[in-house]
Scaffold this active site. Structure first.
Site, short mmCIF file in Angstrom:
data_model
loop_
_atom_site.label_atom_id
_atom_site.label_comp_id
_atom_site.label_asym_id
_atom_site.label_seq_id
_atom_site.Cartn_x
_atom_site.Cartn_y
_atom_site.Cartn_z
N ASN A 32 65.95 -61.42 105.33
CA ASN A 32 65.64 -60.94 106.68
C ASN A 32 66.94 -60.99 107.49
OD1 ASN A 32 64.70 -60.49 109.26
ND2 ASN A 32 63.48 -62.37 109.39
N LYS A 35 67.48 -59.88 110.38
CA LYS A 35 67.18 -60.02 111.81
C LYS A 35 68.04 -59.05 112.64
CE LYS A 35 65.70 -64.70 110.84
NZ LYS A 35 65.52 -66.08 111.28
N HIS A 88 56.34 -62.81 111.89
CA HIS A 88 57.45 -63.76 111.85
C HIS A 88 57.42 -64.63 113.11
CE1 HIS A 88 61.48 -65.43 111.87
NE2 HIS A 88 61.50 -65.19 110.57
N GLU A 119 59.61 -65.60 115.05
CA GLU A 119 60.39 -65.10 116.20
C GLU A 119 59.63 -64.02 116.95
OE1 GLU A 119 63.92 -64.36 113.91
OE2 GLU A 119 64.12 -66.53 113.63
N GLU A 122 56.66 -70.48 106.45
CA GLU A 122 57.91 -70.79 107.13
C GLU A 122 57.68 -71.81 108.24
OE1 GLU A 122 61.03 -67.57 106.72
OE2 GLU A 122 59.72 -66.84 108.27
N GLY A 160 66.53 -71.75 110.48
CA GLY A 160 67.85 -71.80 111.10
C GLY A 160 68.34 -73.20 111.45
N GLY A 186 66.99 -66.05 105.78
CA GLY A 186 67.58 -65.46 106.98
C GLY A 186 69.09 -65.58 106.93
N GLY A 187 69.62 -66.59 107.63
CA GLY A 187 71.06 -66.74 107.83
C GLY A 187 71.92 -66.58 106.59
P1 PGA Z 1 66.76 -68.99 107.96
O1 PGA Z 1 65.65 -67.98 108.47
O2 PGA Z 1 66.92 -68.77 106.48
O3 PGA Z 1 68.00 -68.63 108.73
O4 PGA Z 1 66.27 -70.37 108.25
C1 PGA Z 1 64.49 -67.76 107.73
C2 PGA Z 1 63.58 -66.79 108.42
O5 PGA Z 1 63.54 -66.76 109.67
O6 PGA Z 1 62.87 -66.03 107.77
#
Ligand code: PGA
Length: 241
Positions: free
Chosen positions: A9, A11, A88, A90, A158, A164, A222-223
């Site tokens: 992802n 983002k 998600h 967010e 998650e 993050g 994500g990151g």
């Molecule tokens: P992250 O994000 O790997 O940066 O913790 C995961 C996500 O939001 O799907």
């Protein structure tokens, strides 16, 4: 890759110039349709027609019409996009997405055979108050209301406090929660083949460990997927691990 799914992802990251470094590397080295990349929607056309799959980070719940700024499952499917992230944290947190919206998005996306990655997870406060199972059960119940075909649904667990933060639950916690999620889906729908991914601070160091946890069908990253070299390393570890 033992059928494990690795979903990136990206983002709201990268500008077009960043793709000139990122894309050639991933296009050359990812040769596996169990890898799904979810870029910013604007850049999706640059990612299509490769050996990996493409997902969209969000979707609307109507097929067409006067909904400025939105993208429909019908439009996404017509582009060759195969996956969609729904719910998600967010989206839930910053855009006030509520469970009934999520349910409508799941319903509409199902109509166009998109593979749905339904994200669920508890906050730290909920976890500390021992409400995790209750929260997850409610999210699953509401998201899957009136849905009858589950073959295209994947759940991503998650924990919000892990996204993050570089904090990851113990293997035992992940295993127990994934098993609980499967049990809830089974009780609710009678469907026993649901795949569950883990997401939250997955990186090249811990992926080998996480992906092998009993019941875990893959990861949502994500990151660590923003750097092509790190992401490729993760895929390599998952393939070999
Ligand atoms: P992250 O994000 O790997 O940066 O913790 C995961 C996500 O939001 O799907």
């Amino acid at each position: 890759m033992k059928d494990k799914l690795i979903v990136a992802n990206l983002k709201m990251n990268m500008i077009i110039n960043d793709l000139t470094d990122y894309l050639p590397k991933i296009n050359k080295f990812i040769n596996n349709d169990n890898v799904v990349i979810c870029p910013t929607s604007l850049y999706i056309p640059y990612f299509l027609k490769q050996k990996y799959k493409v997902g969209i980070q969000n979707i609307f719940y109507k097929s067409s019409g006067a909904y400025t700024g939105e993208i429909s499952p019908k439009q996404a499917a017509s582009m060759g996009i195969e996956y969609v992230l729904i719910g998600h944290s967010e989206r839930r947190t910053y855009f006030n997405e509520i469970d009934s919206d999520i349910n409508k998005k799941v319903y509409e996306s199902s109509k166009y055979n998109l593979k749905i990655i339904l994200c669920i997870g508890e906050t730290l406060e909920q976890r500390n108050m021992l409400r995790t199972t209750k929260v997850l059960k409610k999210q699953i119940n509401l998201a899957l209301k009136n849905i009858s075909n589950f073959d295209n649904i994947i759940i991503a667990y998650e924990p919000i406090w892990s996204i993050g933060t570089n904090i990851v639950p113990t293997n035992n916690d992940i295993e127990k929660t994934v098993s609980y999620i499967k049990q809830v889906v089974k009780e609710l729908t009678n469907y026993s083949n649901i795949k569950v991914l883990y997401g939250g601070s997955v990186n090249e160091t811990n992926i080998g460990n996480i992906i092998n946890i009993n019941g875990v069908s893959g990861v949502l990253v994500g990151g660590a997927s923003l750097d092509a070299d790190r992401f490729l390393k993760m895929i390599e570890v998952a393939v070999q691990g």
